[in-house]
Enzyme design. Sequence first.
Site, PDB file in Angstrom:
ATOM      1  N   ASP A 231      37.998  83.431  -3.709  1.00 62.42           N
ATOM      2  CA  ASP A 231      37.313  83.440  -2.407  1.00 62.42           C
ATOM      3  C   ASP A 231      37.480  84.791  -1.711  1.00 62.42           C
ATOM      4  O   ASP A 231      36.482  85.418  -1.333  1.00 62.42           O
ATOM      5  CB  ASP A 231      37.806  82.298  -1.503  1.00 62.42           C
TER       6      ASP A 231
ATOM      7  N   PRO B 178      29.310  76.190   7.049  1.00 63.84           N
ATOM      8  CA  PRO B 178      29.926  74.880   7.268  1.00 63.84           C
ATOM      9  C   PRO B 178      31.380  74.919   6.796  1.00 63.84           C
ATOM     10  O   PRO B 178      31.679  75.514   5.751  1.00 63.84           O
ATOM     11  CB  PRO B 178      29.084  73.936   6.405  1.00 63.84           C
ATOM     12  N   VAL B 179      32.281  74.331   7.587  1.00 71.61           N
ATOM     13  CA  VAL B 179      33.715  74.365   7.242  1.00 71.61           C
ATOM     14  C   VAL B 179      34.008  73.316   6.171  1.00 71.61           C
ATOM     15  O   VAL B 179      33.474  72.212   6.210  1.00 71.61           O
ATOM     16  CB  VAL B 179      34.573  74.093   8.512  1.00 71.61           C
TER      17      VAL B 179
ATOM     18  N   ALA C 142      38.274  81.963   3.907  1.00 69.46           N
ATOM     19  CA  ALA C 142      38.505  83.354   3.484  1.00 69.46           C
ATOM     20  C   ALA C 142      37.667  84.320   4.322  1.00 69.46           C
ATOM     21  O   ALA C 142      38.143  85.392   4.719  1.00 69.46           O
ATOM     22  CB  ALA C 142      38.165  83.523   1.997  1.00 69.46           C
ATOM     23  N   ALA C 143      36.423  83.939   4.623  1.00 64.98           N
ATOM     24  CA  ALA C 143      35.549  84.828   5.397  1.00 64.98           C
ATOM     25  C   ALA C 143      36.071  84.988   6.825  1.00 64.98           C
ATOM     26  O   ALA C 143      36.091  86.101   7.365  1.00 64.98           O
ATOM     27  CB  ALA C 143      34.115  84.287   5.402  1.00 64.98           C
TER      28      ALA C 143
ATOM     29  N   LEU D 156      32.063  76.944   0.798  1.00 68.36           N
ATOM     30  CA  LEU D 156      31.297  78.194   0.933  1.00 68.36           C
ATOM     31  C   LEU D 156      32.161  79.352   1.435  1.00 68.36           C
ATOM     32  O   LEU D 156      31.642  80.344   1.951  1.00 68.36           O
ATOM     33  CB  LEU D 156      30.076  77.989   1.844  1.00 68.36           C
TER      34      LEU D 156
ATOM     35  N   SER E  78      34.450  79.544   3.858  1.00 69.49           N
ATOM     36  CA  SER E  78      34.625  79.737   5.298  1.00 69.49           C
ATOM     37  C   SER E  78      36.010  80.264   5.652  1.00 69.49           C
ATOM     38  O   SER E  78      36.138  81.218   6.431  1.00 69.49           O
ATOM     39  CB  SER E  78      34.337  78.421   6.019  1.00 69.49           C
TER      40      SER E  78
HETATM   41  O1  PMV Z   1      37.992  76.653  -1.363  1.00 66.39           O
HETATM   42  P1  PMV Z   1      36.861  76.415  -2.288  1.00 66.39           P
HETATM   43  O2  PMV Z   1      36.257  75.076  -2.117  1.00 66.39           O
HETATM   44  O3  PMV Z   1      35.896  77.514  -2.315  1.00 66.39           O
HETATM   45  O4  PMV Z   1      37.490  76.357  -3.773  1.00 66.39           O
HETATM   46  C1  PMV Z   1      38.137  77.452  -4.323  1.00 66.39           C
HETATM   47  C2  PMV Z   1      38.077  77.433  -5.807  1.00 66.39           C
HETATM   48  C3  PMV Z   1      39.202  76.726  -6.542  1.00 66.39           C
HETATM   49  O5  PMV Z   1      39.083  77.160  -7.897  1.00 66.39           O
HETATM   50  C4  PMV Z   1      39.039  75.207  -6.506  1.00 66.39           C
HETATM   51  C5  PMV Z   1      40.572  77.084  -5.997  1.00 66.39           C
HETATM   52  C6  PMV Z   1      40.962  78.541  -6.217  1.00 66.39           C
HETATM   53  O6  PMV Z   1      41.885  79.000  -5.538  1.00 66.39           O
HETATM   54  O7  PMV Z   1      40.392  79.208  -7.087  1.00 66.39           O
END
Ligand code: PMV
Length: 280
Positions: free
Chosen positions: A123, A72-73, A81-82, A77, A79
């Site tokens: 991520d 899910p966007v 970065a993956a 989770l 999304s």
């Molecule tokens: O993008 P998300 O929802 O997986 O959040 C990343 C984690 C944070 O610590 C909020 C931001 C970061 O860059 O570490």
Amino acid sequence: MRSGVFIPGKVILAGEHAVVYGKPALAASLRLGVVVVAGEGNSSRENELVRKAITVAGGSEEIGVRIESELPVGAGLGSSAAVAAAIIQAVREYVGKPIGQDELFELTMKCERLAHGNPSGIDPATVVYGGLIVYTKGQPFERLAIKRPLKVLLVNTGKPQESTKEMVELVAKNPDKERLVEEIGELTKKIRQELIEGQEIGEFLDQNGRLLEELQVVGERARGLSRELRGMGAKVKITGAGGRGKGSGMMIALSPDLAKIKRWLDNKQITYLETKIGKV
Ligand code: PMV
């Protein structure tokens, strides 16, 4: 049909937001993920992140990509970065220059900067290297081997209205930030130790969840859901950047009686994913 590149999504077990300020965070890759095939599709119709990933990989704008995602966007989770990592790897294979993991991490990080502004790198590190990792910004990550895989529910509290970048900016302005970041950092270290020793992490995870509520990254809807789930004996914490206005993304729920929690969620028509952490 060409075979695709698979990159998993991720879940942050502990330490999000504090990781931006140099504290450790714990994250695990998921079985769910993204598959990308390069050389198909039309890149001119794609969004900015997709075009950036193609060019970062050294591909020309004409190389289209086909993306199939189970993630899910905007749910925390991993999304974005993956998707970026899978595109970069697929394009590099397509142009005949396969990429190694360290370079894939660096290039995915470039794409994350576009999406997030000031990403910690957790991520990209989790989706590229996979497994269960302890990540501290600017340091080599530590891979954790745990005795028993951890069964968790990822409960959908609704799509956040805000982006990760906006949530990170809100935290930066929070007057209690320093204390909360410090406390989250300490809890993350305790959770790491409990995982290594095969102990229950529920209590500390729940405390991390409450600190995120204090940090004001958890909206009313998710806070209400937390109260209900805690009332049934579950330990809960949102995962990822969170959200304040509407939904707060996914929430981790641990319980010795997951069946009871699932029945309650089914009844309320609240969606969830069931997964194991520590086993990919
Ligand atoms: O993008 P998300 O929802 O997986 O959040 C990343 C984690 C944070 O610590 C909020 C931001 C970061 O860059 O570490």
